[in-house]
Design a protein around this motif. Structure first.
Motif, PDB file in Angstrom:
ATOM      1  N   UNK A 131      33.906  -3.834 -93.493  1.00 54.55           N
ATOM      2  CA  UNK A 131      33.667  -4.437 -94.676  1.00 54.55           C
ATOM      3  C   UNK A 131      34.868  -5.287 -95.468  1.00 54.55           C
ATOM      4  N   UNK A 132      34.712  -6.121 -96.095  1.00 52.73           N
ATOM      5  CA  UNK A 132      35.650  -6.874 -96.885  1.00 52.73           C
ATOM      6  C   UNK A 132      36.061  -6.134 -97.878  1.00 52.73           C
ATOM      7  N   UNK A 133      35.530  -5.239 -98.555  1.00 48.58           N
ATOM      8  CA  UNK A 133      35.811  -4.318 -99.505  1.00 48.58           C
ATOM      9  C   UNK A 133      35.807  -2.985 -98.927  1.00 48.58           C
ATOM     10  N   UNK A 134      36.952  -2.468 -98.336  1.00 44.76           N
ATOM     11  CA  UNK A 134      36.642  -1.160 -97.474  1.00 44.76           C
ATOM     12  C   UNK A 134      36.579  -0.068 -98.381  1.00 44.76           C
ATOM     13  N   UNK A 135      35.575   0.893 -97.791  1.00 39.05           N
ATOM     14  CA  UNK A 135      35.658   2.221 -98.439  1.00 39.05           C
ATOM     15  C   UNK A 135      35.656   3.159 -97.208  1.00 39.05           C
ATOM     16  N   UNK A 136      36.231   4.522 -97.516  1.00 41.23           N
ATOM     17  CA  UNK A 136      36.298   5.424 -96.624  1.00 41.23           C
ATOM     18  C   UNK A 136      35.404   5.982 -95.672  1.00 41.23           C
ATOM     19  N   UNK A 137      34.065   5.671 -96.004  1.00 45.82           N
ATOM     20  CA  UNK A 137      33.007   6.062 -95.469  1.00 45.82           C
ATOM     21  C   UNK A 137      32.566   5.105 -94.346  1.00 45.82           C
ATOM     22  N   UNK A 138      32.832   4.000 -94.421  1.00 46.93           N
ATOM     23  CA  UNK A 138      32.189   2.756 -93.845  1.00 46.93           C
ATOM     24  C   UNK A 138      32.437   2.968 -92.326  1.00 46.93           C
ATOM     25  N   UNK A 139      33.474   3.545 -91.685  1.00 48.40           N
ATOM     26  CA  UNK A 139      33.596   3.743 -90.378  1.00 48.40           C
ATOM     27  C   UNK A 139      32.297   4.749 -89.843  1.00 48.40           C
ATOM     28  N   UNK A 140      32.103   6.045 -90.565  1.00 45.06           N
ATOM     29  CA  UNK A 140      31.008   6.755 -90.134  1.00 45.06           C
ATOM     30  C   UNK A 140      29.671   6.211 -90.397  1.00 45.06           C
ATOM     31  N   UNK A 141      29.525   5.283 -91.360  1.00 47.79           N
ATOM     32  CA  UNK A 141      28.021   4.811 -91.557  1.00 47.79           C
ATOM     33  C   UNK A 141      27.867   3.903 -90.395  1.00 47.79           C
ATOM     34  N   UNK A 142      29.032   3.152 -89.920  1.00 52.71           N
ATOM     35  CA  UNK A 142      28.665   1.956 -88.624  1.00 52.71           C
ATOM     36  C   UNK A 142      28.689   2.971 -87.559  1.00 52.71           C
ATOM     37  N   UNK A 143      29.218   3.908 -87.221  1.00 52.22           N
ATOM     38  CA  UNK A 143      28.848   4.920 -86.022  1.00 52.22           C
ATOM     39  C   UNK A 143      27.553   5.397 -86.174  1.00 52.22           C
ATOM     40  N   UNK A 144      26.752   5.630 -87.362  1.00 51.83           N
ATOM     41  CA  UNK A 144      25.499   6.183 -87.670  1.00 51.83           C
ATOM     42  C   UNK A 144      24.756   5.039 -87.082  1.00 51.83           C
ATOM     43  N   UNK A 145      24.834   3.837 -87.567  1.00 53.70           N
ATOM     44  CA  UNK A 145      24.066   2.756 -87.097  1.00 53.70           C
ATOM     45  C   UNK A 145      24.259   2.631 -85.461  1.00 53.70           C
TER      46      UNK A 145
END
Length: 392
Positions: A131-145
């Protein structure tokens, strides 16, 4: 799997606005032309109002690019996801394509995929991974997808590499973003400027697209001075819905005494407005701090408009390969220098010639043919695969 298969495409589509929605229709139409049986499904509800920073989620254009989208999916209602999966299983397509551009959609897509028949191939079509405006949870959400996806595809090497760095066991394919077939034609420049009320003798520089911090509009404004714009007869036109406080940019313009040289259209540009501003401009500037890829570059190519882009992955490689503009470092002096140099007549002619030459490399028919071959392939592939050579 037969090449000409049945598919359901899930993601933003008309009446939702924006480049992803538009390309979803273009992609679906290109697949239909290849003989595929396509259903285009979009959202009944995408964002709650408090999460959407723009003026509207919906398009004011009347066109749906020739293929109707069925509004079925609720992005944040889990009860809907099982119903969607059951309907897909009943239709029994060979492929479901999930258009993924934000970690926000990971729960929705995962909630659908967990109920799908395992024989249905799931393709993740990814516009943005980091994400352009990163959040700590983004990586976990990408893995879920990513858990529910069988194969990935993307519009840039940059995005494909980002996926490969975190999803190691899934095949990935990419090709550069094609040019839309149904865009309004380029207008005569003087006619477009008169219709907009723009000076017919000035050098017009265009900033276009949704305005967010990572797009670097502030860097562009800081690169300009009244002396520079006056001496080179340059004007800047800013066109796009502002997802930040408009007063910040207006204050920056006033502080530099540039009100007479910079004009702001802080609104989403429909096809008619897009046709006018791209036809009227001499140069497009993309001063991004970061990006995954850009659908604005093929739009610029359609209107034969040279570019100055920042030296970031996802856009710099394209301009360097095609020689259709200059690449700037992300500091004001270099941006202004590249703009002035790009506006020299011989450079504009050179860049426009190269745009005309390379347009054939950004064709939806070719993209779709190769994408279908990838979908049908059974060979393992764990690294991004380039389908266009450096000299195309």
């Amino acid at each position: 799997m037969e090449k000409h298969c049945s598919m359901i495409l899930i993601g933003p589509a008309f009446p939702y606005r924006g480049g992803i929605s538009e390309t979803q229709h273009q992609f679906a139409s290109a697949l239909v032309q290849k003989g595929c049986n396509i259903q285009l499904w979009t959202f009944t509800t995408l964002y709650p109002r408090f999460l959407f920073p723009g003026s509207s989620q919906y398009s004011s254009d009347s066109t749906n690019n020739g293929l109707n989208a069925l509004r079925k999916v609720h992005a944040y209602n889990p009860k809907n996801w099982k119903i969607i999966a059951q309907e897909i299983n009943y239709i029994n397509p060979q492929v479901v394509v999930f258009r993924y551009y934000t970690p926000y959609l990971s729960f929705c897509y995962w909630g659908i995929m967990k109920y799908l028949n395992q024989k249905i191939l799931r393709i993740g079509f990814v516009d943005n991974w980091i994400a352009h405006e990163k959040r700590w949870i983004d990586g976990l959400l990408n893995q879920l997808f990513g858990k529910g996806i069988d194969k990935f595809s993307a519009f840039s090497e940059n995005v494909a590499s980002e996926i490969a760095s975190s999803i190691h066991s899934k095949p990935i394919w990419y090709a550069q973003h094609p040019i839309a077939k149904d865009l309004p034609p380029k207008m005569q420049k003087t006619k477009a400027r008169k219709q907009l009320g723009w000076n017919v003798s000035s050098h017009i520089v265009l900033f276009y697209g949704i305005i967010r911090k990572y797009k670097g509009l502030d860097l562009l404004l800081k690169s300009l001075s009244r002396d520079l714009l006056d001496s080179k007869n340059i004007e800047l036109k800013i066109v796009g819905d502002c997802y930040q406080k408009k007063t910040y940019y207006r204050h920056l313009i006033q502080k530099k005494n540039l009100e007479q040289k910079i004009q702001c259209y802080f609104e989403f540009a429909d096809q008619s407005m897009t046709q006018l501003v791209f036809s009227a401009a001499d140069l497009l500037v993309l001063p991004y701090r970061s990006t995954s890829q850009s659908g604005i570059i093929p739009l610029s190519y359609h209107y034969d408009l040279p570019l100055v882009v920042s030296n970031v992955k996802g856009i710099a490689q394209i301009i360097q390969k095609d020689q259709t503009g200059f690449i700037s470092e992300n500091f004001p002096n270099d941006i202004s220098q590249k703009i002035v140099t790009a506006l020299q007549k011989e450079n504009l002619i050179h860049f426009k010639t190269n745009i005309s030459r390379c347009k054939k490399s950004y064709d939806w028919d070719d993209f779709t043919e190769k994408w279908l071959a990838y979908v049908d392939s059974n060979e393992p592939q764990t690294q991004p695969k380039k389908i266009f050579s450096d000299d195309t």
